[in-house]
Design a protein around this motif. Structure first.
Motif, PDB file in Angstrom:
ATOM      1  N   ILE A 247     -21.475  64.024  37.197  1.00 30.70           N
ATOM      2  CA  ILE A 247     -20.094  63.613  36.954  1.00 30.70           C
ATOM      3  C   ILE A 247     -19.286  64.771  36.388  1.00 30.70           C
ATOM      4  CG2 ILE A 247     -18.592  62.075  35.621  1.00 30.70           C
ATOM      5  CD1 ILE A 247     -20.931  60.066  35.640  1.00 30.70           C
ATOM      6  N   GLU A 248     -18.232  65.170  37.108  1.00 27.40           N
ATOM      7  CA  GLU A 248     -17.314  66.191  36.610  1.00 27.40           C
ATOM      8  C   GLU A 248     -16.246  65.490  35.766  1.00 27.40           C
ATOM      9  OE1 GLU A 248     -17.264  69.439  36.661  1.00 27.40           O
ATOM     10  OE2 GLU A 248     -19.178  69.502  37.737  1.00 27.40           O
ATOM     11  N   PRO A 249     -16.066  65.913  34.513  1.00 26.54           N
ATOM     12  CA  PRO A 249     -15.128  65.224  33.620  1.00 26.54           C
ATOM     13  C   PRO A 249     -13.696  65.252  34.136  1.00 26.54           C
ATOM     14  CG  PRO A 249     -16.540  66.743  32.399  1.00 26.54           C
ATOM     15  CD  PRO A 249     -16.759  67.024  33.848  1.00 26.54           C
ATOM     16  N   THR A 250     -13.000  64.158  33.923  1.00 26.25           N
ATOM     17  CA  THR A 250     -11.581  64.053  34.266  1.00 26.25           C
ATOM     18  C   THR A 250     -10.758  64.812  33.226  1.00 26.25           C
ATOM     19  OG1 THR A 250     -11.943  61.886  35.252  1.00 26.25           O
ATOM     20  CG2 THR A 250      -9.676  62.435  34.662  1.00 26.25           C
ATOM     21  N   ALA A 251      -9.736  65.536  33.666  1.00 26.54           N
ATOM     22  CA  ALA A 251      -8.887  66.307  32.753  1.00 26.54           C
ATOM     23  C   ALA A 251      -8.176  65.385  31.768  1.00 26.54           C
ATOM     24  CB  ALA A 251      -7.865  67.118  33.549  1.00 26.54           C
ATOM     25  N   LEU A 252      -7.985  65.873  30.539  1.00 29.10           N
ATOM     26  CA  LEU A 252      -7.370  65.061  29.486  1.00 29.10           C
ATOM     27  C   LEU A 252      -5.983  64.568  29.875  1.00 29.10           C
ATOM     28  CD1 LEU A 252      -7.514  63.967  26.535  1.00 29.10           C
ATOM     29  CD2 LEU A 252      -6.369  66.090  25.840  1.00 29.10           C
ATOM     30  N   ASP A 253      -5.144  65.437  30.443  1.00 26.51           N
ATOM     31  CA  ASP A 253      -3.791  65.026  30.826  1.00 26.51           C
ATOM     32  C   ASP A 253      -3.822  63.831  31.771  1.00 26.51           C
ATOM     33  OD1 ASP A 253      -2.872  67.086  29.302  1.00 26.51           O
ATOM     34  OD2 ASP A 253      -1.790  68.112  30.904  1.00 26.51           O
ATOM     35  N   CYS A 254      -4.710  63.887  32.757  1.00 24.56           N
ATOM     36  CA  CYS A 254      -4.827  62.795  33.723  1.00 24.56           C
ATOM     37  C   CYS A 254      -5.288  61.517  33.030  1.00 24.56           C
ATOM     38  CB  CYS A 254      -5.808  63.195  34.821  1.00 24.56           C
ATOM     39  SG  CYS A 254      -6.017  61.951  36.114  1.00 24.56           S
ATOM     40  N   THR A 255      -6.263  61.626  32.137  1.00 23.87           N
ATOM     41  CA  THR A 255      -6.779  60.457  31.412  1.00 23.87           C
ATOM     42  C   THR A 255      -5.681  59.778  30.615  1.00 23.87           C
ATOM     43  OG1 THR A 255      -9.003  61.407  31.213  1.00 23.87           O
ATOM     44  CG2 THR A 255      -8.386  59.726  29.606  1.00 23.87           C
ATOM     45  N   VAL A 256      -4.956  60.568  29.837  1.00 24.57           N
ATOM     46  CA  VAL A 256      -3.932  60.022  28.936  1.00 24.57           C
ATOM     47  C   VAL A 256      -2.752  59.469  29.721  1.00 24.57           C
ATOM     48  CG1 VAL A 256      -2.255  60.620  27.142  1.00 24.57           C
ATOM     49  CG2 VAL A 256      -4.596  61.492  27.008  1.00 24.57           C
ATOM     50  N   GLN A 257      -2.279  60.221  30.687  1.00 25.44           N
ATOM     51  CA  GLN A 257      -1.086  59.800  31.425  1.00 25.44           C
ATOM     52  C   GLN A 257      -1.353  58.589  32.315  1.00 25.44           C
ATOM     53  OE1 GLN A 257       0.181  63.499  33.244  1.00 25.44           O
ATOM     54  NE2 GLN A 257       0.418  64.461  31.231  1.00 25.44           N
ATOM     55  N   ASP A 258      -2.502  58.558  32.985  1.00 27.61           N
ATOM     56  CA  ASP A 258      -2.858  57.381  33.781  1.00 27.61           C
ATOM     57  C   ASP A 258      -2.990  56.148  32.885  1.00 27.61           C
ATOM     58  OD1 ASP A 258      -2.877  58.974  35.984  1.00 27.61           O
ATOM     59  OD2 ASP A 258      -5.006  58.767  36.427  1.00 27.61           O
ATOM     60  N   MET A 259      -3.509  56.359  31.687  1.00 29.42           N
ATOM     61  CA  MET A 259      -3.683  55.248  30.752  1.00 29.42           C
ATOM     62  C   MET A 259      -2.337  54.636  30.371  1.00 29.42           C
ATOM     63  SD  MET A 259      -5.609  55.283  27.057  1.00 29.42           S
ATOM     64  CE  MET A 259      -6.081  53.717  26.267  1.00 29.42           C
ATOM     65  N   ILE A 260      -1.378  55.487  30.057  1.00 31.61           N
ATOM     66  CA  ILE A 260      -0.071  54.980  29.628  1.00 31.61           C
ATOM     67  C   ILE A 260       0.671  54.316  30.780  1.00 31.61           C
ATOM     68  CG2 ILE A 260       2.163  55.625  28.643  1.00 31.61           C
ATOM     69  CD1 ILE A 260       0.695  57.835  27.103  1.00 31.61           C
ATOM     70  N   TYR A 261       0.604  54.908  31.974  1.00 26.84           N
ATOM     71  CA  TYR A 261       1.236  54.263  33.133  1.00 26.84           C
ATOM     72  C   TYR A 261       0.658  52.858  33.348  1.00 26.84           C
ATOM     73  CZ  TYR A 261       3.878  58.295  34.852  1.00 26.84           C
ATOM     74  OH  TYR A 261       4.789  59.309  34.988  1.00 26.84           O
ATOM     75  N   ALA A 262      -0.653  52.725  33.231  1.00 23.57           N
ATOM     76  CA  ALA A 262      -1.287  51.418  33.422  1.00 23.57           C
ATOM     77  C   ALA A 262      -0.850  50.448  32.327  1.00 23.57           C
ATOM     78  CB  ALA A 262      -2.807  51.564  33.411  1.00 23.57           C
ATOM     79  N   MET A 263      -0.737  50.926  31.095  1.00 26.71           N
ATOM     80  CA  MET A 263      -0.317  50.063  29.986  1.00 26.71           C
ATOM     81  C   MET A 263       1.106  49.572  30.171  1.00 26.71           C
ATOM     82  SD  MET A 263      -2.099  52.301  26.946  1.00 26.71           S
ATOM     83  CE  MET A 263      -1.210  51.497  25.602  1.00 26.71           C
ATOM     84  N   ILE A 264       1.964  50.443  30.707  1.00 17.07           N
ATOM     85  CA  ILE A 264       3.351  50.039  30.988  1.00 17.07           C
ATOM     86  C   ILE A 264       3.374  49.009  32.111  1.00 17.07           C
ATOM     87  CG2 ILE A 264       5.607  50.830  31.813  1.00 17.07           C
ATOM     88  CD1 ILE A 264       4.951  53.554  30.476  1.00 17.07           C
ATOM     89  N   ASP A 265       2.627  49.275  33.179  1.00 10.48           N
ATOM     90  CA  ASP A 265       2.593  48.353  34.319  1.00 10.48           C
ATOM     91  C   ASP A 265       2.064  46.972  33.932  1.00 10.48           C
ATOM     92  OD1 ASP A 265       3.606  50.299  35.952  1.00 10.48           O
ATOM     93  OD2 ASP A 265       1.680  50.890  36.790  1.00 10.48           O
ATOM     94  N   LEU A 266       1.106  46.951  33.008  1.00  9.60           N
ATOM     95  CA  LEU A 266       0.502  45.681  32.580  1.00  9.60           C
ATOM     96  C   LEU A 266       1.315  44.983  31.498  1.00  9.60           C
ATOM     97  CD1 LEU A 266      -3.235  46.830  32.483  1.00  9.60           C
ATOM     98  CD2 LEU A 266      -2.262  45.140  34.049  1.00  9.60           C
ATOM     99  N   GLY A 267       2.385  45.621  31.028  1.00 11.39           N
ATOM    100  CA  GLY A 267       3.225  45.004  30.009  1.00 11.39           C
ATOM    101  C   GLY A 267       2.667  45.131  28.604  1.00 11.39           C
ATOM    102  N   ILE A 268       1.690  46.024  28.415  1.00  7.50           N
ATOM    103  CA  ILE A 268       1.099  46.208  27.091  1.00  7.50           C
ATOM    104  C   ILE A 268       2.059  46.987  26.197  1.00  7.50           C
ATOM    105  CG2 ILE A 268      -0.829  47.277  25.839  1.00  7.50           C
ATOM    106  CD1 ILE A 268      -2.572  46.684  28.299  1.00  7.50           C
TER     107      ILE A 268
END
Length: 442
Positions: free
Chosen positions: A327-348
């Motif tokens: 497993i090649e680690p996912t870059a931090l920027d991608c991890t954090v930014q994808d997380m926030i986009y998902a939280m916004i989409d889910l209404g969190i």
């Protein structure tokens, strides 16, 4: 293997739902345990994880604190991913040890015993934590922590969560070791660092990871403490579980999952870079030591667990994650930014007025009707908004000028603002002066 049945305990969890999704997409037969089948807030999203799955997910009711249901859950299973675990909100007061440590250890043994009794389980993959590798407050900046390290359960500064993860994992290893040869099962353990990345369900807002990022996005605190910890992407953790199911070299091993060790400020900067232009005021300033020290007077968690780690570098070895599990680690920027986009989409978390992303990169449903809230209000006013931004930039540029440059620029502005008649008079005067100078030279 795809026709063999895999049990995922606590399947509605933040990490477990990602694991189930991967398995379903790969065509595996998946059975998941939930504490309450009547909880539609968790059950319905699970059934919708992979609508076109070759084998629809099967859900059964089972609770770690009770014996009921585990024999049925384990029936016919070839592999078990034990992911269910009590997980407190570590931002609140300390959780009583009896409310966490004992249930975690006993719950793990209950699942393992049910797997042994089923007689069909070949391997169990246990979700532990990096906290079981190193959970003490003191950090050795010269040490590179790896799978051979264990947290000292006798350390006086351990919190209940950390102690529960150590004792539950140790109990699992002891259980497997003591099995008779005719009942032998294999065990692989996953030890993730602090897990970030996109949640898949609105109910994940209660997880420690999502709650942490919610506080960052909502600017619950104006600054972040100078703390470093190993961070990993939830999707990498999920893939690690799937890989550990069948890889021969994963059996009998622990596997630390981490991208790298990061300061909390690094996480905040990754969020700010993408979301500050979209109207989110992410705190990126460093919290002074004395503020944390003052907070420690009133909060034992701050005093015992945060203060000793402030400013301390932590090095963690992820060699086994990369080389064994592939497993090649996912870059931090991608991890954090994808997380926030998902939280916004889910209404969190809320959608800011300037939020422009339609849908997200987290593979969750886009916003209703494909439009972002407040975007309609902004239509027709985009030009005005651009002009305001331009004026703001000009104002900032003006403030940055040196005094002499500012005077010259102001003089040019004054000249440009004069009436045409004034400019004409000055031009005429200049011409006359040039004519007189020319005649004098002659």
């Amino acid at each position: 293997m795809s026709e063999e049945l895999i049990l995922v305990t606590g399947v509605s969890g933040y990490i477990a739902s990602h694991v189930a999704k991967l398995l379903l997409e790969d065509g595996y037969r998946v059975r998941g345990t939930v504490r309450d089948l009547s909880d539609e807030g968790k059950v319905a999203p699970l059934k919708a994880l992979v609508p076109d799955a070759k084998h629809p997910i099967e859900l059964v009711e089972a609770d770690l604190t009770k014996d009921d249901g585990w024999d049925k859950a384990m029936e016919g299973c070839a592999f078990v991913l034990h992911m269910a675990s009590p997980f407190p909100d570590l931002t609140t007061a300390n959780v009583p040890e009896d409310a966490l440590v004992k249930p975690a250890r006993e719950g793990t043994l209950r699942v393992l015993e049910a797997a042994r009794a089923a007689g069909t389980v070949q391997r169990v993959v246990l979700t532990s934590s990096f906290a079981a590798v190193h959970g003490e407050a003191a950090v050795d900046p010269e040490k590179n922590y790896n799978e051979d390290d264990w947290t000292d359960v006798e350390s006086p500064d351990l919190d209940s969560y950390t102690k529960s993860k150590v004792l539950a994992e140790k109990a699992a290893w002891d259980f497997i070791k003591e099995l008779p040869d005719e009942r032998k099962m294999e065990l692989a353990v996953i030890n993730p660092g602090f897990v970030l990345g996109p949640p898949l369900m609105e109910s994940h807002k209660g997880s420690t990871s999502v709650n942490y990022m919610t506080q960052i996005v909502n600017r619950t605190y104006p600054a972040v403490p100078k703390l470093m910890f190993p961070v990993c992407d939830v999707r990498d953790v999920a893939r690690a579980h799937v890989q550990a199911l069948t890889l021969p070299e994963a059996a009998g091993k622990r596997h630390i999952i981490t991208t790298d060790s990061f300061w909390m400020k690094d996480v905040a900067l990754a969020a700010s870079k993408e979301f500050r232009p979209q109207g989110y005021n992410i705190p990126t300033c460093q919290l002074p030591y004395f503020v944390v020290w003052m907070a420690g007077i009133f909060n034992k968690t701050y005093k015992n667990h945060l203060l000793p780690r402030l400013g301390k570098v932590m090095k963690v070895d992820n060699k086994r994650m990369v080389e064994t599990l592939g497993i090649e680690p996912t870059a931090l920027d991608c991890t954090v930014q994808d997380m926030i986009y998902a939280m916004i989409d889910l209404g969190i978390v809320r959608k800011a007025k300037k939020y422009k992303q339609v849908g997200s990169r987290a593979e969750v449903p886009p916003a209703a009707n494909g439009e972002i809230e407040d975007e309609k209000k902004d239509k027709g006013t985009e030009k005005g908004g651009e002009e305001q931004e331009k004026e703001k930039e000009q104002e900032e540029e003006k403030k940055e000028l040196e005094p002499e440059d500012k005077e010259e620029k102001d003089e040019e502005i004054k000249k440009d603002d004069r009436q045409p008649s004034e400019a004409k008079e000055e031009k005429k005067k200049n011409n006359e002066e040039q004519k007189e100078e020319s005649e004098a030279e002659k």
